[in-house]
Motif scaffolding. Structure first.
Motif, PDB file in Angstrom:
ATOM      1  N   SER A 254       6.600 -15.037   3.681  1.00 45.04           N
ATOM      2  CA  SER A 254       7.772 -14.162   3.569  1.00 45.04           C
ATOM      3  C   SER A 254       9.006 -14.923   3.103  1.00 45.04           C
ATOM      4  CB  SER A 254       8.057 -13.486   4.912  1.00 45.04           C
ATOM      5  OG  SER A 254       8.385 -14.449   5.903  1.00 45.04           O
ATOM      6  N   ASP A 255       8.993 -16.262   3.270  1.00 47.08           N
ATOM      7  CA  ASP A 255      10.102 -17.074   2.764  1.00 47.08           C
ATOM      8  C   ASP A 255      10.052 -17.191   1.249  1.00 47.08           C
ATOM      9  OD1 ASP A 255      10.966 -17.605   5.372  1.00 47.08           O
ATOM     10  OD2 ASP A 255       9.606 -19.316   5.550  1.00 47.08           O
ATOM     11  N   ILE A 256       8.884 -16.966   0.692  1.00 45.96           N
ATOM     12  CA  ILE A 256       8.673 -17.113  -0.748  1.00 45.96           C
ATOM     13  C   ILE A 256       8.671 -15.762  -1.451  1.00 45.96           C
ATOM     14  CG2 ILE A 256       6.992 -17.834  -2.501  1.00 45.96           C
ATOM     15  CD1 ILE A 256       6.066 -19.979  -0.503  1.00 45.96           C
ATOM     16  N   LEU A 257       8.020 -14.774  -0.811  1.00 45.71           N
ATOM     17  CA  LEU A 257       7.795 -13.488  -1.468  1.00 45.71           C
ATOM     18  C   LEU A 257       8.930 -12.517  -1.141  1.00 45.71           C
ATOM     19  CD1 LEU A 257       4.010 -13.140  -0.624  1.00 45.71           C
ATOM     20  CD2 LEU A 257       5.083 -14.352  -2.508  1.00 45.71           C
ATOM     21  N   ARG A 258       9.628 -12.088  -2.179  1.00 41.24           N
ATOM     22  CA  ARG A 258      10.704 -11.110  -2.018  1.00 41.24           C
ATOM     23  C   ARG A 258      10.607 -10.105  -3.152  1.00 41.24           C
ATOM     24  NH1 ARG A 258      13.967 -15.292  -2.643  1.00 41.24           N
ATOM     25  NH2 ARG A 258      14.967 -14.186  -4.348  1.00 41.24           N
ATOM     26  N   ARG A 259      10.539  -8.866  -2.823  1.00 45.56           N
ATOM     27  CA  ARG A 259      10.571  -7.777  -3.803  1.00 45.56           C
ATOM     28  C   ARG A 259       9.775  -8.070  -5.075  1.00 45.56           C
ATOM     29  NH1 ARG A 259      16.830  -6.391  -3.545  1.00 45.56           N
ATOM     30  NH2 ARG A 259      16.443  -5.698  -5.682  1.00 45.56           N
TER      31      ARG A 259
END
Length: 578
Positions: A554-559
């Motif tokens: 989740s720190d890497i994957l955004r929208r």
């Protein structure tokens, strides 16, 4: 940075276009175009003065007149002030009221705004103080009443922002295209000796922010000896060489985010923010080591050594290849010895032992993969152990940095390369009883034969990967072992546990695979997510006291981001540090 057409400028990073002037064969710049298609010389603009430096031009002297413009249109929606790859969904109205630069008022989400608030509120305080001092006076006058506006052929409006060849984008440039215009002038032709040449950039992006990761202290219960002395940190990182940063392969990343002119500053900011004592980098392009990493890291107090792979490719008008670079803080260590390991040389030696010519050819075809390892022996400048210092004993450290072959079909070659490296390290260990570290990109997942050899000291005789051995280089399997007491630095997170049982510590333990005790991923692309980078140390002489936090997906994957690299994470790998 040297500006090329279509480059993405970064806030605060000075831009200097590469300009050449065509001249007559005798080197003279004349009015109009040069006669003929080939009858001219090229001279770098560095040899000419900048027009407007306050010194009057002499007869026959040529200077370069430069102008920078900002396109007042061209923004395709507001851009998040923290994440240059994301469009804004909200705006801070207090910024609008206080006159804070509009580009700093946009955020991609409410969460983004909340995370930015501790620093963002300082802008409000500064703006309020400035407004009070100005007492209503007009602010932000770049050129006062002399501001120059021009209109382009497509009807777009441009405003002049600088009259120098080098320009540093400001906060007001974010999201706007810049145009550089230059023309040679002389005393005889003060308005230009030829038609002006222009270059346009991509929209200006905010300053890259390196990923925020902290060191996680580990429990040291039951550890013998003192860890208060002799502490050091080591980082390993595959930085993704520019020759492999193919937009067709990394479709998840915007092209400007893959550009080396952008990524290199992101990588430098991230690496130096961790302030490691020793750094092992892989996929360092040979020309980038010489003209970027070596000089830039030197500014931060690091000396370095480098070993490139044993073949080169043609890129950007020159022959280049990637390799391994090891950096160390010159105030903490000095280099005693450097060993270059070329697996091709070992392959040639192995092939010589084969009888049939066909066997030799087959062996070379399979084993010649140009991979290398770089081994250094470092000496601590200030011996941390008082007893050792009193006895005049030198505090030495052996660090191996490697990048093992990537082809997933050639697991026998990976294992052979790792075994060759470990046998070389055993020879060093036999001649000097010193702590050792082995770090790098091993292109082997936990549980593979190569990882088993590193972590367990041997390969199980029934390991399925041993069944593929067309050259017979893995037989007998009992030889696939070593005597180095290697332990994985990140396995210590699972085995020793965090020093404090906090929510962050619990999150970190969940990011370690329970079965293998390695990170769940160190490489995160569209096609592959898994651990292939490791850091091993000799457990009889070293102990892990802390590790760099692992990122959650989740720190890497955004929208709109699905993998590495992206605008914030400038490699397809993550850095590991202990």
């Amino acid at each position: 940075t040297t500006l090329e057409p279509g480059d993405t400028p970064i806030l605060g990073l000075a831009l200097t276009p590469r300009v050449t002037l065509r001249t007559d064969p005798d080197g003279a710049v004349r009015n109009g175009t040069v006669n003929g298609l080939t009858n001219y010389k090229k001279l770098s603009a560095d040899q000419f003065r900048e027009d407007g430096d306050g010194v009057e031009l002499k007869a026959g002297e040529v200077a370069l007149r430069s102008r920078w413009y900002r396109c007042l249109g061209g923004r395709t929606g507001a851009i998040c002030s923290r994440h240059p790859d994301l469009e804004a969904t909200m705006q801070c109205l207090v910024c609008v009221k206080l006159g804070v630069s509009i580009s700093r008022s946009y955020f991609s989400s409410t969460q983004c705004f909340i995370e930015a608030w501790p620093e963002h509120k300082k802008l409000h305080q500064q703006a309020a103080e400035r407004k009070e001092k100005e007492n209503g006076a007009s602010k932000d006058r770049e050129f006062g009443s002399d501001t120059v506006h021009i209109r382009g052929p497509g009807g777009e409006s441009w405003v002049e922002v600088a009259r120098t060849r080098t320009y540093t984008p400001s906060i007001d440039d974010i999201g706007h295209v810049l145009k550089y215009e230059c023309v040679p002038v002389s005393k005889e032709s003060p308005h230009g000796m030829t038609a002006a040449s222009t270059l346009e950039t991509e929209p200006v992006a905010p300053t890259p922010k390196p990923p925020s990761r902290s060191m996680m202290p580990l429990a040291l219960d039951g550890i013998k000896g003192s860890v208060a002395t002799g502490k050091f940190t080591l980082l390993t990182y595959n930085v993704l060489s520019d020759i492999y940063a193919n937009p067709e392969m990394y479709t998840n990343c915007p092209k400007w985010g893959l550009a080396w002119s952008y990524r290199r500053m992101n990588l430098l900011n991230e690496i130096t923010s961790y302030r490691p004592d020793i750094i092992c980098l892989q996929e360092v392009q040979s020309d980038h080591y010489e003209n970027f990493f070596k000089p830039e890291m030197s500014k931060y107090g690091y000396d370095s050594v480098y070993k490139k792979k044993t073949s080169e490719v043609y890129a950007g008008g020159t022959m280049v290849i990637d390799g391994c670079g090891t950096f160390y803080r010159r105030d903490r260590f000095s280099i005693i010895k450097k060993y270059d390991v070329e697996f091709n040389k070992a392959a040639l030696s192995l092939s010589e032992a084969l009888n049939a010519t066909s066997q030799k050819k087959a062996a070379l075809n399979r084993l010649l993969k140009d991979n290398i390892a770089l081994i250094v022996v470092l000496e601590a400048l200030e011996p941390p152990d008082p007893a050792a210092a009193a006895a005049g004993k030198r505090q030495l450290l052996c660090v191996a940095n490697t990048h093992i072959h990537a082809n997933s079909e050639l697991k026998d070659v990976k294992l052979w390369q790792v075994h060759t490296l470990l046998k070389g390290l055993e020879k060093i260990a036999a001649s000097a009883n010193i702590p050792m570290l082995v770090a790098g990109d091993f292109n082997s997942v936990p549980g593979s034969a190569a990882h088993s050899l590193l972590a367990q000291g041997r390969v199980p005789l029934d390991h399925p990967e041993l069944s593929v051995d067309p050259l017979g280089i893995l037989r007998p399997p009992s030889k696939l072992c070593h005597q180095l007491p290697l332990m994985s630095a990140y396995a210590a997170l699972a085995q020793q546990g965090p020093a404090l049982q906090t929510p962050a510590a619990k999150k970190q333990r969940n990011l370690i695979d329970e079965a293998t005790c390695e990170p769940k991923f160190t490489n995160y692309t569209v096609d592959f997510q898994g651990a292939i980078d490791y850091m091993f140390y000799t457990g009889d002489s070293l102990v892990t006291s802390a590790v760099l936090e692992l990122p959650d997906p989740s720190d890497i994957l955004r929208r709109n981001i699905s993998a590495l690299p992206n605008a914030e994470w400038s490699s397809d790998h993550i850095a590991l540090m202990a």
